[in-house]
Design a protein around this motif. Structure first.
Motif, PDB file in Angstrom:
ATOM      1  N   HIS A   7       0.828  -1.204   0.000  1.00 45.89           N
ATOM      2  CA  HIS A   7       0.000   0.000   0.000  1.00 45.89           C
ATOM      3  C   HIS A   7       0.867   1.260   0.000  1.00 45.89           C
ATOM      4  O   HIS A   7       2.064   1.197   0.293  1.00 45.89           O
ATOM      5  CB  HIS A   7      -0.952   0.008   1.208  1.00 45.89           C
ATOM      6  CG  HIS A   7      -0.290  -0.279   2.504  1.00 45.89           C
ATOM      7  ND1 HIS A   7       0.425   0.673   3.198  1.00 45.89           N
ATOM      8  CD2 HIS A   7      -0.217  -1.411   3.243  1.00 45.89           C
ATOM      9  CE1 HIS A   7       0.895   0.139   4.298  1.00 45.89           C
ATOM     10  NE2 HIS A   7       0.531  -1.130   4.348  1.00 45.89           N
ATOM     11  N   CYS A  14       4.441  -4.023   5.520  1.00 42.28           N
ATOM     12  CA  CYS A  14       4.452  -3.951   4.063  1.00 42.28           C
ATOM     13  C   CYS A  14       5.860  -4.324   3.549  1.00 42.28           C
ATOM     14  O   CYS A  14       6.013  -5.156   2.643  1.00 42.28           O
ATOM     15  CB  CYS A  14       4.098  -2.518   3.704  1.00 42.28           C
ATOM     16  SG  CYS A  14       3.636  -2.249   2.050  1.00 42.28           S
ATOM     17  N   ASP A  71      -0.517  -6.688   1.843  1.00 44.76           N
ATOM     18  CA  ASP A  71      -0.927  -5.898   3.003  1.00 44.76           C
ATOM     19  C   ASP A  71      -2.095  -4.939   2.766  1.00 44.76           C
ATOM     20  O   ASP A  71      -2.352  -4.076   3.596  1.00 44.76           O
ATOM     21  CB  ASP A  71       0.280  -5.122   3.572  1.00 44.76           C
ATOM     22  CG  ASP A  71       0.086  -4.781   5.044  1.00 44.76           C
ATOM     23  OD1 ASP A  71      -0.682  -5.475   5.729  1.00 44.76           O
ATOM     24  OD2 ASP A  71       0.713  -3.807   5.514  1.00 44.76           O
ATOM     25  N   THR A  72      -2.788  -5.078   1.658  1.00 42.41           N
ATOM     26  CA  THR A  72      -4.014  -4.301   1.455  1.00 42.41           C
ATOM     27  C   THR A  72      -4.831  -4.963   0.354  1.00 42.41           C
ATOM     28  O   THR A  72      -4.282  -5.642  -0.509  1.00 42.41           O
ATOM     29  CB  THR A  72      -3.736  -2.842   1.073  1.00 42.41           C
ATOM     30  OG1 THR A  72      -4.975  -2.132   1.033  1.00 42.41           O
ATOM     31  CG2 THR A  72      -3.066  -2.723  -0.283  1.00 42.41           C
ATOM     32  N   SER A  74      -7.464  -2.902  -0.753  1.00 43.09           N
ATOM     33  CA  SER A  74      -8.311  -1.762  -1.016  1.00 43.09           C
ATOM     34  C   SER A  74      -7.719  -0.911  -2.144  1.00 43.09           C
ATOM     35  O   SER A  74      -6.560  -0.477  -2.081  1.00 43.09           O
ATOM     36  CB  SER A  74      -8.450  -0.969   0.293  1.00 43.09           C
ATOM     37  OG  SER A  74      -8.554   0.398   0.024  1.00 43.09           O
ATOM     38  N   ARG A  77      -5.901   2.432  -1.635  1.00 43.46           N
ATOM     39  CA  ARG A  77      -4.563   2.489  -1.051  1.00 43.46           C
ATOM     40  C   ARG A  77      -3.455   2.133  -2.048  1.00 43.46           C
ATOM     41  O   ARG A  77      -2.284   2.108  -1.691  1.00 43.46           O
ATOM     42  CB  ARG A  77      -4.470   1.571   0.181  1.00 43.46           C
ATOM     43  CG  ARG A  77      -5.408   2.006   1.294  1.00 43.46           C
ATOM     44  CD  ARG A  77      -5.209   1.176   2.531  1.00 43.46           C
ATOM     45  NE  ARG A  77      -4.038   1.599   3.297  1.00 43.46           N
ATOM     46  CZ  ARG A  77      -3.475   0.854   4.241  1.00 43.46           C
ATOM     47  NH1 ARG A  77      -3.930  -0.349   4.496  1.00 43.46           N
ATOM     48  NH2 ARG A  77      -2.424   1.303   4.903  1.00 43.46           N
ATOM     49  N   ASP A  96      -3.222 -10.505   1.732  1.00 39.36           N
ATOM     50  CA  ASP A  96      -3.632  -9.484   2.698  1.00 39.36           C
ATOM     51  C   ASP A  96      -4.168 -10.145   3.960  1.00 39.36           C
ATOM     52  O   ASP A  96      -4.961 -11.070   3.892  1.00 39.36           O
ATOM     53  CB  ASP A  96      -4.707  -8.580   2.082  1.00 39.36           C
ATOM     54  CG  ASP A  96      -5.123  -7.477   3.033  1.00 39.36           C
ATOM     55  OD1 ASP A  96      -4.303  -7.086   3.891  1.00 39.36           O
ATOM     56  OD2 ASP A  96      -6.277  -7.007   2.933  1.00 39.36           O
ATOM     57  N   HIS A  98      -5.842  -8.502   6.364  1.00 40.22           N
ATOM     58  CA  HIS A  98      -7.004  -7.819   6.922  1.00 40.22           C
ATOM     59  C   HIS A  98      -8.261  -8.626   6.625  1.00 40.22           C
ATOM     60  O   HIS A  98      -8.311  -9.354   5.654  1.00 40.22           O
ATOM     61  CB  HIS A  98      -7.087  -6.401   6.341  1.00 40.22           C
ATOM     62  CG  HIS A  98      -5.892  -5.571   6.693  1.00 40.22           C
ATOM     63  ND1 HIS A  98      -5.105  -4.990   5.741  1.00 40.22           N
ATOM     64  CD2 HIS A  98      -5.340  -5.284   7.882  1.00 40.22           C
ATOM     65  CE1 HIS A  98      -4.110  -4.349   6.343  1.00 40.22           C
ATOM     66  NE2 HIS A  98      -4.241  -4.520   7.640  1.00 40.22           N
ATOM     67  N   GLU A 443      -5.730  -2.553  12.567  1.00 39.75           N
ATOM     68  CA  GLU A 443      -5.172  -2.568  11.218  1.00 39.75           C
ATOM     69  C   GLU A 443      -3.965  -1.659  11.208  1.00 39.75           C
ATOM     70  O   GLU A 443      -4.090  -0.448  11.336  1.00 39.75           O
ATOM     71  CB  GLU A 443      -6.221  -2.070  10.230  1.00 39.75           C
ATOM     72  CG  GLU A 443      -5.780  -2.219   8.803  1.00 39.75           C
ATOM     73  CD  GLU A 443      -6.854  -1.746   7.858  1.00 39.75           C
ATOM     74  OE1 GLU A 443      -6.510  -1.204   6.813  1.00 39.75           O
ATOM     75  OE2 GLU A 443      -8.042  -1.922   8.181  1.00 39.75           O
TER      76      GLU A 443
END
Ligand SMILES: [Mn+2]
Length: 444
Positions: A7, A14, A71-72, A74, A77, A96, A98, A443
């Motif tokens: 991200h 990350c 690491d994301t 979304s 990001r 990811d 999350h 997060e």
């Protein structure tokens, strides 16, 4: 061309993930974000050659076949990377950690697992493949895991975080270096603010919650204020800390909050001021208000916005077995065996708690052949009691201070319940379920 990135504003987790992607998928070129979080930047600078990253602009002329994102999941990001990818059909795989269900990157295959750190997911793969790492790579990865798991102590920690951490140590990771990277207070101006804050912080009780507040005016913004706030949080250990800053140069207000109670949800609290974040970490920043005025307003806002803290009433056992002062020790001992308690409150003829008797007290009577003596002769007097509205912190202090296992709860002179060490430990363990608002993952 195959590329991998994380991200924007890359953090330790990350970077830890990316160093392992490089190892696991050798044909992939790592692409760095324009921005790297200040703390992680030190690590990146020292180990730059191990990452061998290019910038997003460097790939803008190439056809991208495969992408790995870490690491994301979304899209918002990873905008800076997407903006440089011209062709429309690369295959995308996302690692990811999350919670799933938030992925809005179209056509991507999700490979992550719910682990404390994203680095853990990739380290597990590397471990299973039997790869060996250089000690520098192991240190970078372990820093990622320690950063996202609060050094393996947050509630999000999974056994795999511990498992791969052990493996990374075998690969030569240096805990000494990890510790050095994770200490976020390194700059002189951070230390200055830390000292100023320690002088002005105030602890207040709001709805039974122990809240730390501070108000400080700064000439200009400084990097790493959140780290300073976290440092104070760890020193003072309140339920939540709200640090208000007025920045003279930009005439703006900055509020940074940290909470360790599920009932104090900062994401919701800061929404009123256009801010946000997570349950346990949030901030808001805006202009158009004077500092001191806002400081007052924010306090009243907390008064009405904070939910009452868990108190004795919520965890006490209500139907309490009791003894009368006039009961004989023999009967008392039989009764305690029957109800399986090690100690019971004793009531006087007016129904008030006048003492407490334990099996140990009764043993004394047995040794003295006094089993026909009344309970009042062997009970402890001057019993420490609680009231139903007492907070859990006060209860904790009573346990530590008086070394007792049971605290009778008294309301208007009458016994209303009892709190035992067991009740208290269960509350601590199950705090999440107790404080009903949804447990949200940190997060980082
Ligand atoms: Mn992470």
């Amino acid at each position: 061309m195959n590329i991998a990135f994380g991200h924007s504003n890359m953090d330790f987790d990350c970077l830890g993930s990316l160093i392992l992607v490089k190892k696991l998928f050798p044909g992939y070129q790592l692409v760095r974000s324009i921005r790297i979080a200040p703390a992680a930047h030190r690590l990146y600078t020292l180990y730059e050659k191990y990452f061998d990253c290019v910038y997003p602009k460097d790939i803008s002329g190439s056809r991208i076949d495969n992408i790995i994102i870490v690491d994301t999941s979304s899209a918002s990001r990873i905008k800076e990377f997407l903006a440089c990818i011209k062709n429309s059909d690369p295959a995308i795989v996302i690692y990811d950690h999350h919670p799933a269900g938030n992925c809005d990157i179209l056509g991507a295959r999700l490979e992550g697992k719910n682990r404390g750190a994203n680095t853990t997911c990739l380290a597990k793969l590397a471990m299973e493949k039997g790869l060996s790492l250089e000690s520098e790579e192991a240190t970078i990865a372990l820093t990622g895991i320690y950063a996202d798991t609060g050094s393996l102590i947050y509630e999000n920690v999974h056994r795999e975080d511990l498992e791969v951490s052990a493996w990374l140590l075998d690969q030569g990771a240096s805990l000494r270096l990890v510790k050095g990277f994770l200490d976020p207070i390194k700059e002189d101006d951070q230390i200055l603010v830390l000292n100023q804050l320690l002088l002005v912080i105030q602890t207040v009780q709001i709805q039974g919650n122990e809240i730390l507040l501070s108000y400080l005016e700064l000439d200009d913004h400084i990097q790493g204020l959140a780290a300073v706030v976290e440092k104070i949080m760890s020193i003072e250990n309140p339920d939540a800390y709200f640090a208000l800053f007025y920045i003279r140069k930009t005439k703006s207000i900055l509020v940074i909050g940290r909470s360790q109670k599920h009932r104090i949800n900062l994401h919701e609290l800061f929404a009123k001021y256009g801010g946000g974040g997570h349950q346990s970490a949030g901030s808001a920043s805006f202009t158009g208000r004077e500092g001191p005025g806002f400081n007052q307003e924010f306090r009243s806002y907390l008064e009405q916005a904070l939910t009452p803290a868990t108190c004795v009433r919520d965890i006490m056992t209500k139907n309490v077995c009791t003894l009368a002062e006039t009961d004989r020790l023999l009967d008392a001992s039989k009764y305690m065996e029957e109800v399986d308690h090690g100690g019971l409150p004793v009531l006087n003829r007016n129904g008030e708690v006048s003492g407490f008797i334990t099996l140990r007290d009764i043993m004394k009577g047995r040794r003295a052949s006094q089993m026909n003596a009344p309970v009042s002769a062997y009970m402890a007097r001057g019993v420490v009691c609680a009231v139903p509205g007492m907070t859990m912190r006060e209860v904790e202090r009573i346990f530590y201070k008086h070394h007792i296992g049971h605290i009778p709860v008294v309301e208007e002179g009458r016994l209303a319940g009892i709190v035992t060490r067991w009740d208290f430990l269960e509350y601590k363990k199950r705090r999440q379920d107790f404080e009903s608002s949804p447990a949200e993952k940190r997060e980082a």
